[in-house]
Design a protein around this motif. Structure first.
Motif, short mmCIF file in Angstrom:
data_model
loop_
_atom_site.label_atom_id
_atom_site.label_comp_id
_atom_site.label_asym_id
_atom_site.label_seq_id
_atom_site.Cartn_x
_atom_site.Cartn_y
_atom_site.Cartn_z
N PRO A 60 -17.25 -11.69 0.28
CA PRO A 60 -17.68 -12.69 -0.70
C PRO A 60 -16.88 -13.99 -0.52
CG PRO A 60 -17.19 -10.59 -1.77
CD PRO A 60 -16.76 -10.46 -0.35
N GLU A 61 -17.47 -15.11 -0.91
CA GLU A 61 -16.82 -16.41 -0.71
C GLU A 61 -15.44 -16.49 -1.35
OE1 GLU A 61 -17.64 -21.16 -1.57
OE2 GLU A 61 -18.99 -19.66 -2.42
N PHE A 62 -15.28 -15.87 -2.54
CA PHE A 62 -14.00 -15.97 -3.24
C PHE A 62 -12.89 -15.15 -2.58
CE2 PHE A 62 -16.49 -12.70 -5.43
CZ PHE A 62 -15.61 -11.62 -5.43
N ILE A 63 -13.23 -14.23 -1.68
CA ILE A 63 -12.19 -13.51 -0.94
C ILE A 63 -11.89 -14.33 0.31
CG2 ILE A 63 -11.57 -11.41 0.30
CD1 ILE A 63 -13.08 -9.83 -1.77
N LYS A 64 -10.75 -15.03 0.27
CA LYS A 64 -10.38 -15.94 1.35
C LYS A 64 -10.17 -15.20 2.66
CE LYS A 64 -9.84 -19.72 1.29
NZ LYS A 64 -10.88 -20.72 1.59
N GLY A 65 -9.70 -13.97 2.58
CA GLY A 65 -9.42 -13.19 3.76
C GLY A 65 -8.26 -12.25 3.48
N VAL A 66 -7.45 -11.98 4.52
CA VAL A 66 -6.32 -11.08 4.36
C VAL A 66 -5.08 -11.72 4.97
CG1 VAL A 66 -7.71 -8.96 4.34
CG2 VAL A 66 -6.88 -9.86 6.52
N ILE A 67 -3.92 -11.27 4.46
CA ILE A 67 -2.65 -11.67 5.06
C ILE A 67 -1.83 -10.41 5.32
CG2 ILE A 67 -2.53 -13.98 4.03
CD1 ILE A 67 -0.56 -12.87 1.96
N ASN A 68 -0.89 -10.54 6.24
CA ASN A 68 0.01 -9.44 6.57
C ASN A 68 1.29 -9.67 5.78
OD1 ASN A 68 1.85 -7.67 7.70
ND2 ASN A 68 1.07 -7.93 9.77
N LEU A 69 1.53 -8.81 4.81
CA LEU A 69 2.72 -8.92 3.95
C LEU A 69 3.68 -7.80 4.34
CD1 LEU A 69 4.00 -10.37 1.44
CD2 LEU A 69 3.00 -8.54 0.09
N ARG A 70 4.62 -8.12 5.19
CA ARG A 70 5.60 -7.14 5.67
C ARG A 70 4.95 -5.84 6.11
NH1 ARG A 70 7.66 -9.78 1.43
NH2 ARG A 70 7.21 -8.18 -0.11
N GLY A 71 3.92 -5.97 6.93
CA GLY A 71 3.26 -4.79 7.50
C GLY A 71 2.12 -4.24 6.68
N ILE A 109 -1.49 -3.77 -8.63
CA ILE A 109 -2.35 -3.23 -9.67
C ILE A 109 -2.67 -1.78 -9.31
CG2 ILE A 109 -4.60 -3.43 -10.80
CD1 ILE A 109 -4.35 -6.48 -10.08
N ASN A 110 -2.17 -0.87 -10.12
CA ASN A 110 -2.35 0.57 -9.88
C ASN A 110 -1.91 0.95 -8.47
OD1 ASN A 110 -3.44 0.76 -12.46
ND2 ASN A 110 -5.52 0.45 -11.73
N GLY A 111 -0.83 0.37 -7.99
CA GLY A 111 -0.31 0.71 -6.68
C GLY A 111 -1.00 -0.01 -5.52
N ARG A 112 -2.01 -0.81 -5.81
CA ARG A 112 -2.74 -1.56 -4.78
C ARG A 112 -2.26 -3.00 -4.83
NH1 ARG A 112 -5.61 -3.42 -0.84
NH2 ARG A 112 -7.85 -3.40 -0.84
N VAL A 113 -1.93 -3.54 -3.66
CA VAL A 113 -1.41 -4.90 -3.59
C VAL A 113 -2.54 -5.85 -3.23
CG1 VAL A 113 0.31 -6.39 -2.49
CG2 VAL A 113 0.84 -3.99 -2.91
N VAL A 114 -2.64 -6.95 -3.97
CA VAL A 114 -3.67 -7.95 -3.74
C VAL A 114 -3.06 -9.33 -4.01
CG1 VAL A 114 -4.62 -7.75 -6.07
CG2 VAL A 114 -6.08 -8.58 -4.25
N GLY A 115 -3.51 -10.33 -3.26
CA GLY A 115 -3.01 -11.69 -3.45
C GLY A 115 -4.04 -12.53 -4.18
#
Length: 159
Positions: free
Chosen positions: A47-58, A88-94
């Motif tokens: 979806p447009e609002f999901i910019k993408g992904v980043i690598n956060l310390r692996g 959030i509930n053990g799931r990491v999101v930016g």
């Protein structure tokens, strides 16, 4: 009974951030860290609002642009733009926001019920409006928002 009423007279801390001219607040306990904005890796068909992904310390984490999600105009990325890393509930999101203001403590009597205005930002994701003197924070139930089906992250965020 709302979460604010359950807390009794104890104040709760919110991280205040800006999207356009408005100030929002989220539960500080959901915030893992705050980082400067960096380029993200786009994901095809996201979806447009999901910019993408980043690598956060692996750990590969999805990054949501809240300005796009709340339909607040074209996002501008500058030196004030930050990514709030949520757990959030053990799931990491930016989540990308225009700027972070401060951490504010609010008592239950400073939190007013949110009016249902039929806006793009559904009031079901609002805890209420936090009032501090002349300042008003739109308090977001970020756990509920990020785990909602419309975000497309729900199967991973549901505990």
């Amino acid at each position: 009974m709302s979460e604010a009423e359950n807390a009794g007279a104890a104040s709760q801390e919110y991280l205040a951030f800006k999207l356009g001219a408005e100030e929002y607040g989220i539960d500080i306990l959901k915030v893992q860290e705050i980082r400067g904005y960096e380029a993200v890796t786009r994901i095809a068909n996201a979806p447009e609002f999901i910019k993408g992904v980043i690598n956060l310390r692996g750990i590969i984490i999805p990054v949501v642009d809240m300005r796009i999600k709340f339909k607040l105009g074209e996002p501008v990325y500058d030196q004030f733009t930050v990514v709030i890393i949520l757990n959030i509930n053990g799931r990491v999101v930016g989540m990308v926001v225009d700027a972070v203001s401060d951490v504010t403590s609010l008592t239950p009597d400073q939190i007013k019920p949110a009016p249902d205005m039929g806006t793009a930002f559904s009031s079901e994701y609002m805890i209420g409006l936090g009032t501090i003197d002349e300042r008003m924070l739109i308090l977001v139930d970020i756990g509920r928002l990020m785990s909602s089906p419309e975000m497309g992250l729900s199967e991973k965020l549901a505990a």
